[in-house]
Design a protein around this motif. Structure first.
Motif, mmCIF file in Angstrom:
data_model
loop_
_atom_site.group_PDB
_atom_site.id
_atom_site.type_symbol
_atom_site.label_atom_id
_atom_site.label_comp_id
_atom_site.label_asym_id
_atom_site.label_seq_id
_atom_site.Cartn_x
_atom_site.Cartn_y
_atom_site.Cartn_z
ATOM 1 N N VAL A 60 0.842 -1.199 0.000
ATOM 2 C CA VAL A 60 0.000 0.000 0.000
ATOM 3 C C VAL A 60 0.878 1.250 0.000
ATOM 4 O O VAL A 60 0.628 2.194 -0.750
ATOM 5 C CB VAL A 60 -0.988 -0.005 1.189
ATOM 6 C CG1 VAL A 60 -1.689 1.339 1.329
ATOM 7 C CG2 VAL A 60 -2.009 -1.121 1.032
ATOM 8 N N MET A 61 1.950 1.262 0.824
ATOM 9 C CA MET A 61 2.850 2.417 0.843
ATOM 10 C C MET A 61 3.476 2.641 -0.530
ATOM 11 O O MET A 61 3.575 3.786 -0.996
ATOM 12 C CB MET A 61 3.927 2.251 1.909
ATOM 13 C CG MET A 61 3.414 2.470 3.316
ATOM 14 S SD MET A 61 4.712 2.606 4.557
ATOM 15 C CE MET A 61 5.253 0.909 4.679
ATOM 16 N N MET A 62 3.883 1.562 -1.203
ATOM 17 C CA MET A 62 4.484 1.704 -2.534
ATOM 18 C C MET A 62 3.468 2.235 -3.537
ATOM 19 O O MET A 62 3.791 3.046 -4.395
ATOM 20 C CB MET A 62 5.072 0.375 -3.012
ATOM 21 C CG MET A 62 6.371 0.012 -2.328
ATOM 22 S SD MET A 62 7.637 1.336 -2.356
ATOM 23 C CE MET A 62 7.889 1.548 -4.100
ATOM 24 N N MET A 63 2.208 1.792 -3.430
ATOM 25 C CA MET A 63 1.161 2.276 -4.315
ATOM 26 C C MET A 63 0.954 3.783 -4.122
ATOM 27 O O MET A 63 0.846 4.540 -5.098
ATOM 28 C CB MET A 63 -0.136 1.518 -4.013
ATOM 29 C CG MET A 63 -1.194 1.632 -5.057
ATOM 30 S SD MET A 63 -2.721 0.724 -4.644
ATOM 31 C CE MET A 63 -2.112 -0.798 -3.947
ATOM 32 N N LEU A 64 0.925 4.229 -2.860
ATOM 33 C CA LEU A 64 0.759 5.652 -2.567
ATOM 34 C C LEU A 64 1.938 6.452 -3.099
ATOM 35 O O LEU A 64 1.773 7.530 -3.690
ATOM 36 C CB LEU A 64 0.606 5.868 -1.054
ATOM 37 C CG LEU A 64 -0.582 5.193 -0.372
ATOM 38 C CD1 LEU A 64 -0.529 5.408 1.133
ATOM 39 C CD2 LEU A 64 -1.895 5.676 -0.938
#
Length: 132
Positions: A60-64
């Protein structure tokens, strides 16, 4: 959070923001992980740091981060009462062109990028929430 103080007993509130935090924020800062690039661009506030760490997985952090690095659009994501709110600061982007063509390929690709991001991040967060 710009949406105000959570109600007592409500599902935990978590916000990730790629903008400067509001000085009136009622939530405490949560460190979701050890991703220096994420921490460089995002401030995370939560009234439940454990939920914040569970929701903000490395995927999720990488997507953001990927969305922010690609589009350079400031945005905020808020989780409250099992709902996801996403706010983008895009200025007049969604205002129709009156005296010129609305068929600008660059803007249409940006619209698509925003909509795809909303779909992807919602799926990613929902998957994580089901596991909590």
């Amino acid at each position: 959070s710009t949406w105000g103080r959570p109600r007592p007993g409500a599902w935990p509130t978590t916000a990730a923001s790629a903008i400067p935090p509001s000085p009136s924020s009622c939530l405490t800062t949560a460190k979701p992980g050890t991703n220096p690039e994420f921490e460089k661009y995002f401030d995370v506030y939560s009234d439940n740091k454990i939920v914040a760490m569970q929701v903000l997985t490395s995927d999720v952090m990488m997507m953001l981060l990927d969305f922010y690095n690609k589009h350079k659009i400031d945005y905020e994501i808020l989780l409250r009462n099992r709902k996801i709110y996403i706010r983008f600061w895009v200025g007049p982007m969604f205002e129709p062109a009156i005296f010129k063509s609305s068929m600008n390929k660059k803007i249409l690709l940006q619209y698509f990028g925003i909509l795809k991001f909303v779909l992807d991040v919602t799926k990613g967060i929902n998957k994580t929430l089901k596991e909590i």
